[in-house]
Design an enzyme around this catalytic site. Structure first.
Site, PDB file in Angstrom:
ATOM      1  N   THR A 125       0.816  -1.214   0.000  1.00  0.00           N
ATOM      2  CA  THR A 125       0.000   0.000   0.000  1.00  0.00           C
ATOM      3  C   THR A 125       0.852   1.268   0.000  1.00  0.00           C
ATOM      4  O   THR A 125       1.972   1.268   0.535  1.00  0.00           O
ATOM      5  CB  THR A 125      -0.904   0.007   1.256  1.00  0.00           C
ATOM      6  OG1 THR A 125      -1.453   1.318   1.438  1.00  0.00           O
ATOM      7  CG2 THR A 125      -0.136  -0.323   2.520  1.00  0.00           C
ATOM      8  N   TYR A 149      -1.527   0.095  10.470  1.00  0.00           N
ATOM      9  CA  TYR A 149      -1.847  -0.590   9.211  1.00  0.00           C
ATOM     10  C   TYR A 149      -0.667  -0.467   8.242  1.00  0.00           C
ATOM     11  O   TYR A 149      -0.188  -1.468   7.693  1.00  0.00           O
ATOM     12  CB  TYR A 149      -3.116   0.013   8.587  1.00  0.00           C
ATOM     13  CG  TYR A 149      -3.332  -0.432   7.165  1.00  0.00           C
ATOM     14  CD1 TYR A 149      -3.651  -1.741   6.863  1.00  0.00           C
ATOM     15  CD2 TYR A 149      -3.176   0.481   6.102  1.00  0.00           C
ATOM     16  CE1 TYR A 149      -3.822  -2.155   5.542  1.00  0.00           C
ATOM     17  CE2 TYR A 149      -3.345   0.078   4.793  1.00  0.00           C
ATOM     18  CZ  TYR A 149      -3.667  -1.244   4.523  1.00  0.00           C
ATOM     19  OH  TYR A 149      -3.822  -1.645   3.215  1.00  0.00           O
TER      20      TYR A 149
END
Ligand code: UDP
Length: 332
Positions: A125, A149
């Site tokens: 990501t 995250y």
């Protein structure tokens, strides 16, 4: 000790294959002659999205189940989508993220090592970059995440790199920008519970399913004051996974690629586009900033174009929103 298993060159284990991006990838793989095997705990995934191959219900941390799955289906490659991906929740419940996204991924890596499965395409990501120093962000940008995250994904990138040196793993980390849109044929889609993403929520506001869309912050240093993101169609992400797998089959090297369109759209522009697609005004409330949102995230994806030969088919925001809308209409 694990049994020696003869791997099947066409079989690919898809962790998280019952989820949003994983199910789109399964559809594409199946259409190209691969045999996708979905491994998903169905906590966020949907049984009805796993329709392009067998579904094994299992957790990443369940080593016995992983062993059993590999011995039964003998995949020669893995696409690893399974992850928890709510940034806000990762801040309030980091253990959940490190347990699943890091410890679970480590179990997967060790299992792959045990069975000599040497090809891995990983869903990483742009959140691994943290607050960008330059935009569009190149892959060489420093990786300094600002939430658990992002750290969990960054840690997996590091673990893959170490397994690559020690055990001959070849991996490609695909650093997505904002995944959006849905399968144009409507065979799978986006169904998060809870839904926190901008495009489905804007559509829900337009459909009267929620009272309004709240714009998180209007005082950013951007032309209209709202955050800018690089939205990339989920089918284009799937194409990149297929290309990455092909790359690993030909040339077992490890690398990382950004996946975005290189064009940023503000929250207000997304709402205007949805109004155009839906042909109606969408009720909007202007609210406070959401913690942890960088003002502008736009990716430089030239490397994926040059090295993987990736060429997004649906770069226009209006098309992305239209495909998302077609699916949203079918969701009750
Ligand atoms: N956003 C918003 N209202 C919402 C959800 C999102 O204004 O109800 C904004 C959010 O602040 C960000 C952009 O929309 O700037 C995209 O957010 P999303 O959660 O879809 O993806 P993220 O960028 O967090 O991965």
């Amino acid at each position: 000790m694990t049994a020696k298993v003869e791997l099947d060159k066409d079989t690919v284990l898809i962790t998280g294959g019952a989820g949003y991006i994983g199910s789109h990838a399964c559809k594409l793989l199946k259409s190209r002659g691969y045999k996708p095997v979905v491994y998903d705990n169905l906590i966020y995934g949907h049984r009805e999205f796993a329709k392009w191959g067998p579904l094994v219900e299992g957790h990443l941390e369940d080593r016995d189940k992983l062993n059993e799955t590999i011995e039964k289906y003998r995949p020669s490659a893995v696409m690893h989508f399974a992850a928890y991906c709510y940034v806000g929740e990762s801040v309030t419940d980091p253990g959940k993220y490190y347990r699943n996204n890091v410890a679970g991924s480590l179990t997967l890596l060790e299992t792959m090592r045990d069975y000599k499965i040497n090809r891995l395409v990983f869903s990483s990501t742009c959140a691994t970059y943290g607050v960008p120093q330059v935009v569009p962000i190149p892959e060489s940008h420093s990786q300094n995440p600002i939430n658990p995250y992002g750290w969990s994904k960054f840690m997996m990138e590091k673990m893959m790199s170490d397994f690559s040196h020690a055990h001959g793993l070849s991996f490609i980390a695909l650093r997505y920008f904002n995944a959006a849109g849905c399968d144009p044929d409507g065979e799978t889609g986006e169904l998060h519970n809870p839904e926190t993403h901008l495009i489905p929520l804007v559509l829900d506001a337009g459909l009267g399913r929620i009272k309004h869309i709240t714009v998180f912050g209007t005082d950013y240093d951007t032309p209209d004051g709202t955050c800018i993101r690089d939205y990339i169609h989920v089918s284009d992400l799937s194409d990149a996974h297929l290309l990455a797998l092909g790359k690993l089959e030909k040339n077992p090297v490890s690398d990382a690629f950004n996946l975005g369109n290189g064009t940023g759209y503000s929250v207000k522009e997304v709402i205007q586009t949805a109004e155009k697609v839906m042909g109606k005004k969408i009720p909007v409330v202007y609210g406070e900033r959401r913690a942890g949102d960088p003002p502008r995230l736009v990716g430089d994806s030239r490397k994926a174009r040059e090295i993987l030969g990736w060429n997004p088919r649906y770069p226009e925001l209006e098309v992305i929103v239209r495909h998302a809308y077609q699916h949203r209409l079918k969701v009750v």
